[in-house]
Design an enzyme around this catalytic site. Structure first.
Site, PDB file in Angstrom:
ATOM      1  N   THR B 147       0.801  -1.017   0.222  1.00  0.00           N
ATOM      2  CA  THR B 147      -0.276   0.251   0.359  1.00  0.00           C
ATOM      3  C   THR B 147       1.084   1.447  -0.283  1.00  0.00           C
ATOM      4  O   THR B 147       1.537   1.740  -0.844  1.00  0.00           O
ATOM      5  CB  THR B 147      -0.847   0.260   1.254  1.00  0.00           C
ATOM      6  OG1 THR B 147      -0.252  -0.183   2.336  1.00  0.00           O
ATOM      7  CG2 THR B 147      -2.229  -1.215   0.727  1.00  0.00           C
ATOM      8  N   LYS B 173       3.447  -7.001   3.775  1.00  0.00           N
ATOM      9  CA  LYS B 173       3.561  -5.908   3.842  1.00  0.00           C
ATOM     10  C   LYS B 173       3.352  -4.627   4.883  1.00  0.00           C
ATOM     11  O   LYS B 173       3.035  -6.217   6.358  1.00  0.00           O
ATOM     12  CB  LYS B 173       2.655  -5.508   2.805  1.00  0.00           C
ATOM     13  CG  LYS B 173       1.258  -5.304   3.215  1.00  0.00           C
ATOM     14  CD  LYS B 173       0.165  -4.847   2.539  1.00  0.00           C
ATOM     15  CE  LYS B 173       0.040  -3.288   2.859  1.00  0.00           C
ATOM     16  NZ  LYS B 173      -0.086  -2.546   3.916  1.00  0.00           N
ATOM     17  N   THR B 184      -2.435  -2.241   8.280  1.00  0.00           N
ATOM     18  CA  THR B 184      -2.736  -4.240   8.259  1.00  0.00           C
ATOM     19  C   THR B 184      -0.897  -3.929   7.719  1.00  0.00           C
ATOM     20  O   THR B 184      -0.546  -3.143   7.077  1.00  0.00           O
ATOM     21  CB  THR B 184      -3.668  -3.852   6.744  1.00  0.00           C
ATOM     22  OG1 THR B 184      -4.224  -3.887   7.396  1.00  0.00           O
ATOM     23  CG2 THR B 184      -2.685  -5.582   6.485  1.00  0.00           C
ATOM     24  N   GLU B 270       6.347   4.493   7.278  1.00  0.00           N
ATOM     25  CA  GLU B 270       5.908   5.616   6.950  1.00  0.00           C
ATOM     26  C   GLU B 270       6.988   6.907   7.185  1.00  0.00           C
ATOM     27  O   GLU B 270       6.635   7.282   8.686  1.00  0.00           O
ATOM     28  CB  GLU B 270       4.254   6.316   6.843  1.00  0.00           C
ATOM     29  CG  GLU B 270       3.466   5.032   6.175  1.00  0.00           C
ATOM     30  CD  GLU B 270       1.942   4.938   6.010  1.00  0.00           C
ATOM     31  OE1 GLU B 270       1.977   6.086   7.715  1.00  0.00           O
ATOM     32  OE2 GLU B 270       1.191   3.830   5.711  1.00  0.00           O
ATOM     33  N   ASN B 391       0.186  10.297   5.470  1.00  0.00           N
ATOM     34  CA  ASN B 391      -1.175  10.273   6.188  1.00  0.00           C
ATOM     35  C   ASN B 391      -1.890  11.106   5.997  1.00  0.00           C
ATOM     36  O   ASN B 391      -3.139  10.623   6.701  1.00  0.00           O
ATOM     37  CB  ASN B 391      -1.180   9.376   7.800  1.00  0.00           C
ATOM     38  CG  ASN B 391      -0.255   8.085   8.150  1.00  0.00           C
ATOM     39  OD1 ASN B 391      -1.020   7.097   7.309  1.00  0.00           O
ATOM     40  ND2 ASN B 391       0.933   8.108   7.754  1.00  0.00           N
ATOM     41  N   THR B 396      -7.638   9.985  -0.349  1.00  0.00           N
ATOM     42  CA  THR B 396      -7.964  11.072  -1.476  1.00  0.00           C
ATOM     43  C   THR B 396      -6.880  10.981  -2.572  1.00  0.00           C
ATOM     44  O   THR B 396      -6.704  10.721  -2.516  1.00  0.00           O
ATOM     45  CB  THR B 396      -8.135  12.266  -1.061  1.00  0.00           C
ATOM     46  OG1 THR B 396      -6.515  12.886  -0.732  1.00  0.00           O
ATOM     47  CG2 THR B 396      -8.736  13.089   0.356  1.00  0.00           C
TER      48      THR B 396
END
Lengths: 396, 396
Positions: B147, B173, B184, B270, B391, B396
């Site tokens: 993702t 992942k 996740t 991230e 995040n 969007t």
């Protein structure tokens, strides 16, 4: 109201620069009551306590106080025996200058942990500090205790007590994200209303529980967190007891002051652009309601989504699910303000309207678990790049 | 090793674009074993579970499996009865195309919560997916399940079992900050080594506990978290049991694979720029050691300080103090790598050397409570502006 000019009969205030902060901003403040005041305090539950907190916990046993000296720029925490000695020196020097007993003096510190307090600078500044005392300088105290706060926080209420008008006024500092990592929260409240020590302690404890403890998790207190209230009784009313009919009136006014200050602290969360209230309803137990409210309020993914004006209720429902509370997915409703985003566990497709609401500065997320009657509320703020920027370089 | 070309006898793989993601990136993956395999799984403990997880929990009771279909771009969570129907449809369509029983098929999803799965797109893509199966396409599976991951995560080990060489290979992942809000986490492991269901289940559970559960708090699982292992036994060794001498060898290799994958997940947190291991020693109980490790690892103030290369041990000690663990400030030592920053609760003044160490990509913070013999380790990463950026605008 953010009232910059609150006068509380019998109290005087000062805020000056002692050169503790690298900037030339004010960093030393004094709250002084002309007469010894009934005093109550609530202090950090962190196992690691700053030196001034350790001393305050001893002094508060007398339920009396007359002066509070507060420095910003240095927390005097994790400073060993030297820290204790420095806090005592501060108290003794101030007591001498004011001509009162050191037992009636409290010290309070906020700033970087682990650096020795610049005690000589403080001692040198004390005569100027005492010389600056003025009944109208509460604003200066509120400013001098700021660390990364962007505005001074004041709140006051006037209430009628036995035909006379008494004042309750408080100042606070916060900053940090509040949840889940609290920077030091300091709150000092002054009143001329006469009240018995036990009643004052009880009213403060309840007020803190309903305000400052709503904006963070219990365990997340800093080493220095402090909320104190001094009541000098100069209003000359019959002292309020816990059983007196006026107790509720006093407690409500105190609640309003602490609630307003706690709201300002969240509004001024580092880098925050939005104030977010998490309301949990329909929980089986109060504990479950609190677990959900705190999990959602602490979720970095929820906080960043709100910053990004993204009605990502998936993050809200995921936090609800991992909160540890008893949750039935098929009963769960989620609202953004009045817009129902989730009905019985599935989306309602109202993201477009919700996105518009997220442009507002004040946002309420309501989670109805529909599994009982208990509820809880927590205040939090969004998480922005500015928070990272502020906190990545704080001690440097 | 990040091995892009692992071949596991009897397994075939495919990763294609089904148009689920807005980008044209691959978003549908298939793991297929030519023969039914002994299968074990560990799934999210979140009270809210995605539809495919609910079905997998039923299928796994048979301890058998032959195919796993994974989509990214949509979590199929909080999608009500439709979500269950869509997951079943996916499984049935794939089973039909492969000519196997639906009971041997698992579906897995990751992505945005609360949006209906684009089931028609998936069903339409299944023939192409099955047609693309190849023994050398594990890398494609690792890529298609991403993702916000920035790199595909693969790890494999070869071990000698009864004169033959068996392979254990896994993909995963992650993304998200891992702690405290897990996006996740999916992990799929394949092996040709024959092993009994009970032994496989036990080895997986322990491996997950020592790897993926070290990079987050139990309660912080997403609605979709899954770790599965399929053992097709094509190596034709005598099946390993829990009491067999080879069990430890198998379990160790599995541990190495999951540990390597979990480390990659943190490295790919991230916006993360640094991998941080929190080591707590000298705790009175294992629970206390874990509480401290997790409080420090979850502290946004600690994470931002590391990002800012700021040896702000005050934030580490404050988190230690509020962790809820039994802590004696006067005994506490803190190290950054080998540099002792705090000795018996007070600073050693070695910030300048420590600051240089913080330029490294791999950092270890050791907290010795000196109050016992228990220890714990947690892996985390720093917190950067990039995390907020990613995040704040994810759906969007």
């Amino acid at each position: 109201m953010r009232q910059a000019t609150a006068i509380i009969p019998g109290f005087r205030f000062a805020g000056i620069s002692a050169g503790i902060k690298k900037s030339s901003a004010n960093d030393l403040a004094l709250i002084f009551s002309e007469t010894p005041a009934v005093t109550a305090g609530v202090f950090t539950t962190n196992k690691i306590k700053a030196a001034p907190v350790k001393l305050a916990l001893k002094h508060i046993a007398s339920q009396k106080g007359q002066a509070i000296i507060v420095n910003s720029g240095n927390a005097n925490a994790c400073t060993g025996n030297r820290g204790i000695k420095d806090a005592k020196d501060t108290i003794d020097s101030l007591a001498k200058e004011l001509g009162i007993s050191p037992a009636l003096v409290y010290a309070s510190s906020t700033g970087v942990i682990g650096r020795p307090l610049p005690i000589e600078k403080i001692k040198k500044a004390i005569p100027e500090l005492v010389g600056s005392l003025s009944p109208s300088s509460l604003q200066q105290v509120a400013s001098a205790i700021m660390t990364t706060d962007t505005f001074a926080k004041l709140s006051s209420r006037k209430i009628r007590i036995g035909g006379k008008t008494g004042t309750i006024a408080g100042i606070a500092k916060g900053a940090g994200m509040i949840c889940p990592n609290m920077a030091t929260m300091l709150c000092f409240i002054m009143t001329d209303i006469a009240i018995k020590p036990q009643a004052l302690g009880s009213a403060l404890k309840d007020a803190v529980q309903r305000s400052f403890n709503r904006i963070r998790i219990d365990n997340d207190m800093s080493t220095n967190d402090t909320a104190m209230v001094m009541a000098n009784g100069l209003l000359k009313n019959a002292p309020i007891t816990k059983n007196s009919p006026l107790y509720r009136k006093f407690a409500n006014a105190l609640d309003e002051v602490t609630h307003e200050l706690s709201k300002m602290i969240v509004q001024d969360g580092e880098g925050a652009t939005k104030l977010v209230e998490i309301v949990v309803k329909g929980a089986g137990t109060e504990g479950d309601a609190e677990k959900v409210a705190r999990a959602v309020a602490d979720s970095m993914l929820v906080k960043t989504a709100i910053y990004g004006m993204d009605p990502n209720w998936g993050r809200i429902i995921a936090a609800t699910g991992y909160s540890g509370a008893k949750v039935d997915e098929n009963k769960l409703d989620i609202y953004l303000d009045k817009i129902k985003l989730v009905s019985r566990g599935t989306g309602t497709g109202k993201e477009a309207i919700a996105r518009k609401l997220l442009a507002n500065k004040d946002i309420t997320i309501t989670i109805n678990l529909r599994s009982g009657t208990k509820s809880a509320k927590v205040l939090t703020c969004d998480l922005t790049e500015k928070y990272i920027e502020i906190n990545a370089h704080y001690t440097t």
